[in-house]
Motif scaffolding. Structure first.
Motif, PDB file in Angstrom:
ATOM      1  N   THR A   1     -39.737  16.945 -44.772  1.00  0.00           N
ATOM      2  CA  THR A   1     -41.093  16.482 -44.776  1.00  0.00           C
ATOM      3  C   THR A   1     -40.877  15.930 -43.239  1.00  0.00           C
ATOM      4  O   THR A   1     -39.899  16.048 -42.746  1.00  0.00           O
ATOM      5  CB  THR A   1     -40.914  15.217 -45.239  1.00  0.00           C
ATOM      6  OG1 THR A   1     -40.459  14.274 -45.181  1.00  0.00           O
ATOM      7  CG2 THR A   1     -41.145  14.984 -46.934  1.00  0.00           C
ATOM      8  N   PRO A   2     -41.544  15.460 -42.706  1.00  0.00           N
ATOM      9  CA  PRO A   2     -41.968  15.490 -41.575  1.00  0.00           C
ATOM     10  C   PRO A   2     -41.052  14.077 -40.799  1.00  0.00           C
ATOM     11  O   PRO A   2     -39.980  13.895 -39.717  1.00  0.00           O
ATOM     12  CB  PRO A   2     -43.161  15.185 -40.886  1.00  0.00           C
ATOM     13  CG  PRO A   2     -44.266  15.091 -41.917  1.00  0.00           C
ATOM     14  CD  PRO A   2     -42.888  15.557 -43.056  1.00  0.00           C
ATOM     15  N   MET A   3     -41.019  13.843 -42.348  1.00  0.00           N
ATOM     16  CA  MET A   3     -39.613  12.597 -41.923  1.00  0.00           C
ATOM     17  C   MET A   3     -38.034  12.574 -41.340  1.00  0.00           C
ATOM     18  O   MET A   3     -36.927  12.312 -40.931  1.00  0.00           O
ATOM     19  CB  MET A   3     -39.964  11.400 -42.697  1.00  0.00           C
ATOM     20  CG  MET A   3     -38.662  10.284 -42.342  1.00  0.00           C
ATOM     21  SD  MET A   3     -38.943   9.326 -44.206  1.00  0.00           S
ATOM     22  CE  MET A   3     -37.975   9.941 -45.622  1.00  0.00           C
ATOM     23  N   THR A   4     -37.920  13.963 -42.852  1.00  0.00           N
ATOM     24  CA  THR A   4     -36.211  14.466 -42.635  1.00  0.00           C
ATOM     25  C   THR A   4     -35.750  15.691 -41.834  1.00  0.00           C
ATOM     26  O   THR A   4     -35.017  15.899 -42.002  1.00  0.00           O
ATOM     27  CB  THR A   4     -36.354  14.787 -44.790  1.00  0.00           C
ATOM     28  OG1 THR A   4     -36.944  16.324 -44.698  1.00  0.00           O
ATOM     29  CG2 THR A   4     -36.154  13.497 -45.551  1.00  0.00           C
ATOM     30  N   GLY A   5     -37.080  16.220 -41.454  1.00  0.00           N
ATOM     31  CA  GLY A   5     -37.234  17.546 -40.730  1.00  0.00           C
ATOM     32  C   GLY A   5     -36.081  17.641 -39.483  1.00  0.00           C
ATOM     33  O   GLY A   5     -34.792  18.497 -39.483  1.00  0.00           O
ATOM     34  N   PRO A   6     -36.836  16.566 -38.575  1.00  0.00           N
ATOM     35  CA  PRO A   6     -35.466  16.359 -37.506  1.00  0.00           C
ATOM     36  C   PRO A   6     -33.829  16.283 -37.579  1.00  0.00           C
ATOM     37  O   PRO A   6     -32.805  16.442 -37.289  1.00  0.00           O
ATOM     38  CB  PRO A   6     -35.731  14.782 -37.026  1.00  0.00           C
ATOM     39  CG  PRO A   6     -36.845  14.778 -37.353  1.00  0.00           C
ATOM     40  CD  PRO A   6     -37.331  15.512 -38.433  1.00  0.00           C
ATOM     41  N   ILE A  36     -32.515  22.920 -49.556  1.00  0.00           N
ATOM     42  CA  ILE A  36     -33.840  21.824 -49.753  1.00  0.00           C
ATOM     43  C   ILE A  36     -35.054  22.473 -50.692  1.00  0.00           C
ATOM     44  O   ILE A  36     -35.172  23.692 -50.148  1.00  0.00           O
ATOM     45  CB  ILE A  36     -33.759  22.114 -47.844  1.00  0.00           C
ATOM     46  CG1 ILE A  36     -32.521  21.419 -46.205  1.00  0.00           C
ATOM     47  CG2 ILE A  36     -35.441  20.917 -46.917  1.00  0.00           C
ATOM     48  CD1 ILE A  36     -32.464  21.962 -45.639  1.00  0.00           C
ATOM     49  N   THR A  37     -35.696  21.175 -50.862  1.00  0.00           N
ATOM     50  CA  THR A  37     -37.030  21.796 -51.670  1.00  0.00           C
ATOM     51  C   THR A  37     -38.201  21.409 -50.703  1.00  0.00           C
ATOM     52  O   THR A  37     -38.275  20.822 -49.420  1.00  0.00           O
ATOM     53  CB  THR A  37     -37.294  21.226 -52.511  1.00  0.00           C
ATOM     54  OG1 THR A  37     -36.436  19.736 -52.624  1.00  0.00           O
ATOM     55  CG2 THR A  37     -35.647  21.776 -53.245  1.00  0.00           C
ATOM     56  N   GLN A  38     -38.946  21.660 -50.873  1.00  0.00           N
ATOM     57  CA  GLN A  38     -40.825  21.734 -50.733  1.00  0.00           C
ATOM     58  C   GLN A  38     -41.058  20.066 -50.938  1.00  0.00           C
ATOM     59  O   GLN A  38     -41.059  20.123 -52.144  1.00  0.00           O
ATOM     60  CB  GLN A  38     -41.596  23.296 -50.019  1.00  0.00           C
ATOM     61  CG  GLN A  38     -40.703  23.479 -49.626  1.00  0.00           C
ATOM     62  CD  GLN A  38     -40.239  23.423 -48.046  1.00  0.00           C
ATOM     63  OE1 GLN A  38     -41.861  23.144 -47.160  1.00  0.00           O
ATOM     64  NE2 GLN A  38     -39.173  23.635 -47.548  1.00  0.00           N
ATOM     65  N   VAL A  39     -42.205  19.938 -50.161  1.00  0.00           N
ATOM     66  CA  VAL A  39     -42.697  18.843 -51.361  1.00  0.00           C
ATOM     67  C   VAL A  39     -43.274  19.155 -52.596  1.00  0.00           C
ATOM     68  O   VAL A  39     -42.962  18.663 -53.235  1.00  0.00           O
ATOM     69  CB  VAL A  39     -43.938  18.682 -50.091  1.00  0.00           C
ATOM     70  CG1 VAL A  39     -44.692  17.506 -51.241  1.00  0.00           C
ATOM     71  CG2 VAL A  39     -43.202  17.626 -49.080  1.00  0.00           C
ATOM     72  N   HIS A  40     -43.982  20.843 -51.869  1.00  0.00           N
ATOM     73  CA  HIS A  40     -44.436  20.738 -54.261  1.00  0.00           C
ATOM     74  C   HIS A  40     -43.246  20.676 -54.906  1.00  0.00           C
ATOM     75  O   HIS A  40     -43.522  20.728 -56.259  1.00  0.00           O
ATOM     76  CB  HIS A  40     -45.568  21.840 -53.882  1.00  0.00           C
ATOM     77  CG  HIS A  40     -44.423  23.588 -53.262  1.00  0.00           C
ATOM     78  ND1 HIS A  40     -44.064  23.381 -52.226  1.00  0.00           N
ATOM     79  CD2 HIS A  40     -43.833  24.744 -54.565  1.00  0.00           C
ATOM     80  CE1 HIS A  40     -43.875  24.879 -52.441  1.00  0.00           C
ATOM     81  NE2 HIS A  40     -43.267  25.295 -53.046  1.00  0.00           N
TER      82      HIS A  40
END
Length: 131
Positions: free
Chosen positions: A62-67, A83-87
């Motif tokens: 997510t934008p939060m975990t990306g960095p 790492i998984t995607q939101v869906h």
């Protein structure tokens, strides 16, 4: 939680048990996760007619975990199932809400399988079947 634990915890016991200085490393996260799982189990006992579970969705990008993912490197997260995607990450939440076979007070991993509170389980590992 950090303030409560700082005021009440036996820091020498933490270090003796190998937890180190959880105020400076990942052990704070682990301790808070254990507290959340324990809280779900206690709520399940207190309110047996309500569904109370803990969820471990894994690392969801997510934008939060990306960095964090970019800073640590994607390969680091493979040891925890990748790492998984939101869906994909939302599936365990839907399972906890909608499935008929959800145990009250249990912990579920990203693949919708039960986990033990104190033992890491990656998606695809055998489901915890204990009490």
């Amino acid at each position: 939680l950090d303030k409560f634990v700082l005021e009440t915890a036996d820091m020498e016991l933490f270090e003796k048990e190998g937890l180190g200085d959880w105020t400076k490393d990942k052990n704070a996260y682990s301790l808070s996760k254990l507290a959340l799982c324990s809280h779900a189990a206690l709520l399940a006992q207190q309110y047996p007619k309500r569904r109370c579970v803990a969820i471990e969705p894994g690392i969801v990008e997510t934008p939060m975990t990306g960095p964090m993912i970019e800073r640590m490197g994607r390969e680091v997260f493979n040891q925890w199932g990748g790492i998984t995607q939101v869906h994909e990450g939302v599936k365990v939440y839907l399972h906890a809400i909608l499935a008929d076979n959800v145990g009250n007070g249990w912990l579920y991993s990203s693949d919708c399988k039960r986990c033990h509170f104190g033992k890491a389980r990656k998606p695809g590992d055998p489901e915890y079947l204990g009490e």
